[in-house]
Scaffold this active site. Structure first.
Site: not given
Ligand SMILES: *Cc1c(COP(=O)(O)O)cnc(C)c1O
Length: 437
Positions: A150, A245, A273
């Site tokens: 994701y 990511d 995060k």
């Molecule tokens: C949480 C997450 C996102 C999206 O971040 P948001 O702040 O919720 O938009 C993208 N990539 C990874 C790997 C994530 O865990």
């Protein structure tokens, strides 16, 4: 152990009804809904360290940690002080503030593959911008992502995505025209042959490969040995941009993220995060050569009214400073306690005859209700999600708050204690017994 007597639910039910009358599903992010696990969502009113309290005053040991950011636990005093201090000087100016460079300096020092960084307000924006930048840099159209990963909810990345998309069992999203995703190639994770094949098929057309170096969004799935090395070699050979990511793994699996843990330098990194200290922040960055394409220096446009917000920068600085100063103690302790917890619960499942396997990297982990092993989306999706739901509810009733989906990683933070872990294992024993009966 959290008290299991007289667990009330009236206030949460009332708040859910009220929210549902105005907000779709009553939630502002689908992963918070309890549709996949059943039971009543709890409305949280307070958190301190590793514990949270709901609107009915029930106490829980929390393993969600706001889905990753809260590695120092709830209401960390130094983070709170920084937010309050910044707020007293005003919440936003739409002009540059000194704290942006403070956070940039800490991020760049921790993640050496990044020479330049741009702050945004969410992980979604970070990955969306990194993809745009990779396309601008390579002047190519196709992007490669992996099933079950994701990367936020931008159109071109909502293909075979993990997290809430996987929980709901849908392939992508309504409202994304086929034409918008025709350049997105989704491949099975941990299968390097599939990547080689894609680069043959779309020769000189693949702008980037984006990957969660430890997947957290189909539950926790680590990369197989040498998989990330192979991705690095292939993308280098093909002059394609490798994007890690690390929105979830950054400052989580090691201070310098998965790229420090596995000693690999991606071309671009996305963060979020933890770097926001619990406030909304994302970031993307990489070499000066690539990042200098970003406006106003270059032609790749990306902007944000609240980007680099002073409260968020202050929270992020306090968080990263704390982690930097105590990383020698914090990360080994997270490793040890997380290992005890994950293996303790797995042993309890085995004793109860519940088929379960587990994946863990540092303080990111998942118990899958399948014999396993779980190495990709196909094997993860064999999990018995109905059994997970029963386990989830049994844990919740006994004061342990897990992510309300089989396909989300759980987290341990620096404020979890050995007692929290032992209580959780004891509660899991009861939960497995209750599931059978
Ligand atoms: C949480 C997450 C996102 C999206 O971040 P948001 O702040 O919720 O938009 C993208 N990539 C990874 C790997 C994530 O865990």
């Amino acid at each position: 152990m959290p008290s299991t007597t007289s667990r009330k639910i009236e206030q949460s039910r009332r708040l859910q009804q009220r929210a549902e009358s105005m907000i779709p599903g009553g939630v502002n992010s689908p992963v918070r809904a309890f549709g996949a696990v059943g039971g009543d969502p709890r409305f949280i009113v307070r958190g301190k360290g590793s514990h949270i309290w709901d609107a009915d005053e029930n106490e829980f040991i929390d393993y969600v940690g706001s889905w990753g950011p809260l590695i120092l636990g709830h209401a960390a005093p130094d983070v709170l002080d920084a937010i309050v201090g910044a707020a007293c000087n005003g919440t936003s100016f739409g002009a540059s503030t000194p704290s942006e460079a403070d956070l940039a300096e800490m991020v760049l020092a921790a993640v050496p593959s990044m020479q330049r960084v741009r702050f945004v307000s969410s992980g979604t924006e970070a990955t969306m911008s990194a993809i745009r930048l990779a396309r601008a840099y390579t002047k190519r159209k196709y992007i490669v992502k992996f099933e079950g990963c994701y990367h936020g909810h931008s159109d071109s990345l909502l293909v075979k995505a993990g997290s809430g998309v996987a929980t709901l069992g849908i392939p992508g999203s309504a409202g994304v025209p086929e034409e918008f995703i025709q350049f997105t190639v989704a491949l099975p994770f941990n299968d390097i042959k599939a990547v080689e094949y894609a680069f043959q098929k779309f020769k000189h057309q693949i702008a980037c490969v984006i990957v969660e170096p430890v997947v957290g969004n189909m539950g926790c799935v680590p990369a197989a040995d040498d998989y990330l090395v192979a991705l690095r070699l292939i993308t280098e050979r093909e002059k394609s941009v490798l994007i890690f990511d690390e929105v979830m793994t950054g400052f989580r699996v090691a201070f310098g993220g998965a790229q420090e843990l596995y000693n690999i330098r991606p071309d671009l990194t996305t963060l979020g995060k933890i770097i926001g200290g619990g406030l909304p922040v994302g970031a993307y960055g990489g070499s000066s050569e690539i990042m200098n394409l970003v406006a106003p220096l270059g032609p790749m446009y990306q902007a944000g009214t609240l980007s680099g917000n002073p409260l968020a920068m202050a929270a992020g600085c306090a968080m990263l400073k704390h982690l930097r100063d105590e990383k020698q103690e914090i990360y080994p302790r997270l490793e040890k306690l997380s290992g005890e917890l994950v293996e303790g619960v797995a042993a309890a499942a085995k004793d109860s005859g519940v088929p379960l396997c587990h994946n863990r990297v540092g303080s990111m982990f998942t118990w899958y209700f399948t014999p396993g092993p779980v190495t990709d989306w196909e094997s993860a999706s064999k999990s018995n999600t109905e059994a997970f739901g029963r386990f989830f509810r049994a844990m919740l009733d006994r004061g342990v708050y897990l992510p309300p989906s089989q396909y989300e990683a759980a987290f341990l933070g620096s404020t979890h204690t050995a007692e929290d872990v032992q209580s959780t294992i004891a509660v899991a024993k009861q939960a497995f017994a209750a599931m059978k009966g």
